[in-house]
Design a protein around this motif. Structure first.
Motif, PDB file in Angstrom:
ATOM      1  N   TRP A 118      -4.448   4.546  -0.846  1.00  0.00           N
ATOM      2  CA  TRP A 118      -4.019   3.162  -0.727  1.00  0.00           C
ATOM      3  C   TRP A 118      -3.240   2.619  -2.010  1.00  0.00           C
ATOM      4  O   TRP A 118      -2.398   1.989  -1.791  1.00  0.00           O
ATOM      5  CB  TRP A 118      -5.064   2.469  -0.198  1.00  0.00           C
ATOM      6  N   VAL A 119      -3.549   3.238  -3.215  1.00  0.00           N
ATOM      7  CA  VAL A 119      -3.017   2.468  -4.309  1.00  0.00           C
ATOM      8  C   VAL A 119      -2.420   3.731  -5.279  1.00  0.00           C
ATOM      9  O   VAL A 119      -2.131   3.572  -6.276  1.00  0.00           O
ATOM     10  CB  VAL A 119      -4.136   1.964  -5.142  1.00  0.00           C
ATOM     11  N   TYR A 143      -7.976  -5.188  -2.344  1.00  0.00           N
ATOM     12  CA  TYR A 143      -8.072  -4.074  -3.058  1.00  0.00           C
ATOM     13  C   TYR A 143      -9.320  -4.479  -4.232  1.00  0.00           C
ATOM     14  O   TYR A 143     -10.265  -3.431  -4.504  1.00  0.00           O
ATOM     15  CB  TYR A 143      -7.151  -3.250  -3.825  1.00  0.00           C
ATOM     16  N   GLU A 144      -9.344  -5.679  -4.480  1.00  0.00           N
ATOM     17  CA  GLU A 144     -10.476  -5.969  -5.319  1.00  0.00           C
ATOM     18  C   GLU A 144     -11.913  -5.849  -4.674  1.00  0.00           C
ATOM     19  O   GLU A 144     -12.890  -5.412  -5.056  1.00  0.00           O
ATOM     20  CB  GLU A 144     -10.284  -7.392  -6.005  1.00  0.00           C
ATOM     21  N   ARG A 170      -9.965   6.726   0.375  1.00  0.00           N
ATOM     22  CA  ARG A 170      -9.867   5.323  -0.251  1.00  0.00           C
ATOM     23  C   ARG A 170      -8.690   5.164  -1.221  1.00  0.00           C
ATOM     24  O   ARG A 170      -7.885   4.305  -1.222  1.00  0.00           O
ATOM     25  CB  ARG A 170     -11.377   5.071  -1.030  1.00  0.00           C
ATOM     26  N   ASP A 171      -8.738   6.037  -2.299  1.00  0.00           N
ATOM     27  CA  ASP A 171      -7.859   6.248  -3.369  1.00  0.00           C
ATOM     28  C   ASP A 171      -6.263   6.256  -2.689  1.00  0.00           C
ATOM     29  O   ASP A 171      -5.560   5.876  -3.793  1.00  0.00           O
ATOM     30  CB  ASP A 171      -8.384   7.045  -4.537  1.00  0.00           C
ATOM     31  N   ALA A 174      -2.700  -8.421  -0.684  1.00  0.00           N
ATOM     32  CA  ALA A 174      -3.136  -6.918  -1.092  1.00  0.00           C
ATOM     33  C   ALA A 174      -4.257  -6.815  -2.521  1.00  0.00           C
ATOM     34  O   ALA A 174      -4.944  -5.966  -2.514  1.00  0.00           O
ATOM     35  CB  ALA A 174      -1.817  -6.033  -1.444  1.00  0.00           C
ATOM     36  N   LEU A 206     -10.882  -1.098  -5.456  1.00  0.00           N
ATOM     37  CA  LEU A 206     -10.032  -0.235  -5.886  1.00  0.00           C
ATOM     38  C   LEU A 206      -8.853  -0.780  -6.820  1.00  0.00           C
ATOM     39  O   LEU A 206      -7.980   0.047  -7.301  1.00  0.00           O
ATOM     40  CB  LEU A 206      -9.129   0.095  -4.396  1.00  0.00           C
ATOM     41  N   TRP A 207      -9.230  -2.018  -7.250  1.00  0.00           N
ATOM     42  CA  TRP A 207      -8.213  -2.712  -7.994  1.00  0.00           C
ATOM     43  C   TRP A 207      -8.283  -2.205  -9.239  1.00  0.00           C
ATOM     44  O   TRP A 207      -9.415  -1.873 -10.027  1.00  0.00           O
ATOM     45  CB  TRP A 207      -8.532  -4.290  -8.206  1.00  0.00           C
ATOM     46  N   PHE A 260       0.962  -1.233   0.096  1.00  0.00           N
ATOM     47  CA  PHE A 260       0.094  -0.016  -0.189  1.00  0.00           C
ATOM     48  C   PHE A 260       0.883   1.240  -0.048  1.00  0.00           C
ATOM     49  O   PHE A 260       2.105   1.180  -0.022  1.00  0.00           O
ATOM     50  CB  PHE A 260      -0.847   0.099   1.239  1.00  0.00           C
ATOM     51  N   LYS A 276     -12.401  -4.040  -2.311  1.00  0.00           N
ATOM     52  CA  LYS A 276     -12.878  -2.794  -1.933  1.00  0.00           C
ATOM     53  C   LYS A 276     -13.232  -1.763  -3.108  1.00  0.00           C
ATOM     54  O   LYS A 276     -13.446  -0.403  -3.042  1.00  0.00           O
ATOM     55  CB  LYS A 276     -11.705  -1.903  -0.943  1.00  0.00           C
ATOM     56  N   TRP A 319      -7.541  -0.845   7.536  1.00  0.00           N
ATOM     57  CA  TRP A 319      -8.600  -0.143   6.705  1.00  0.00           C
ATOM     58  C   TRP A 319      -9.649   0.320   7.706  1.00  0.00           C
ATOM     59  O   TRP A 319     -10.014   1.658   7.691  1.00  0.00           O
ATOM     60  CB  TRP A 319      -8.922  -1.130   5.857  1.00  0.00           C
TER      61      TRP A 319
END
Length: 293
Positions: free
Chosen positions: A254-255, A272-273, A251-252, A268, A277-278, A68, A275, A232
């Motif tokens: 983190w990536v 993220y998938e 949120r964003d 990870a 975010l992937w 992260f 959440k 989180w």
């Protein structure tokens, strides 16, 4: 920042996290690969060397996987020389300290400067001594940074109170070349949020180091997933301990600035998938078998 993260996870899960001082991002890679540290941060300059299999990261025994994003340091060059506005104003034999010799940032800034000039004199002045060196005429250009593109460290504030500090911008054509360099991240910073400079551009486009945590490819899946899940749930409370972690409430963040062509640990990636975010642009590491630990 790491101490706050460690405390948040340790107090709210069965995982015990011990935050220790780092000896630099290059050393962090060695510590993780050799199993002396389980999770540590590096920056995009180092990540590019790993990706390109460059020394001293060629032939690593294990593949580092990213986890992260921690924070960004936008680095820029500054001067007390009247009239200077751009790094193009650096002259032959100008004394320039693009951070002290041996720092993790020096190599990146020296590389960026090579797109403009190689004729300056390489000086090495500590951050806290730059203002006095400028006042005494020993330093023409020094380095400064904004943490997360918005926070001035104390030594930069001290520089502004000592000399008439001027922020040097990068030429547009140079910025375009740097943006095309896979080892460099460029940030555009609205300078209206900063005061007390003798000169500053409206928008500063400058090289930035993105710091992301990494683990070894064989790091235990369940432990890492639990680490991320606990952090989180605590993300909005982190800023109460230090404002530097405020971005993690978003949120964003983190990536943000994920390293291209650098795999995420499977735990990870799955997290993220879940959440949402992937991104299809991210690379997933080889799947590790879940353990019961």
């Amino acid at each position: 920042m790491s101490q706050v993260i460690a405390s948040a996870v340790s107090q709210n899960s069965k995982i015990s996290v011990d935050a220790r001082p780092s000896q630099g991002t290059n050393r962090n890679v060695s510590e993780v690969i050799n199993g002396k540290t389980e999770i540590a941060y590096i920056q995009n300059w180092t990540a590019n060397k790993i990706r390109q299999n460059e020394k001293p990261f060629n032939n690593l025994k294990y593949q580092p996987h990213q986890v992260f994003h921690l924070y960004d340091l936008a680095w820029f060059l500054a001067t007390a020389n009247n009239g200077w506005k751009s790094v193009k104003d650096i002259k032959v034999n100008s004394n320039v300290s693009p951070t002290p010799n041996g720092s993790g940032t020096a190599e990146m800034l020296e590389h960026a400067l090579s797109f403009v000039s190689d004729d300056y004199k390489r000086s090495s002045v500590s951050y806290g001594d730059q203002a006095s060196a400028m006042s005494e005429g020993r330093l023409d250009v020094g380095a400064a940074t904004y943490v997360n593109l918005s926070t001035e460290p104390g030594w930069l504030q001290q520089m502004k109170s000592t000399v008439n500090l001027r922020v040097l911008n990068w030429p547009k054509k140079t910025v375009e070349k740097l943006e095309a360099d896979p080892a460099i991240v460029i940030s555009d910073i609205d300078m209206s949020q900063f005061d007390n400079y003798a000169y500053k551009p409206k928008t500063l486009s400058t090289p930035t180091l993105a710091y992301n945590f990494i683990v070894r490819e064989d790091h235990d899946y369940d432990t890492l997933y639990s680490f991320l899940e606990t952090l989180w749930t605590q993300r909005k409370k982190l800023q109460k301990q230090t404002k530097l972690l405020t971005p993690m409430a978003t949120r964003d963040a983190w990536v943000k600035n994920a390293y291209a062509d650098f795999p995420f640990h499977p735990a990870a990636a799955d997290f993220y998938e879940e959440k949402g975010l992937w991104s299809k642009e991210f690379e997933r590491g080889k799947t590790n078998k879940k353990s019961s630990q």
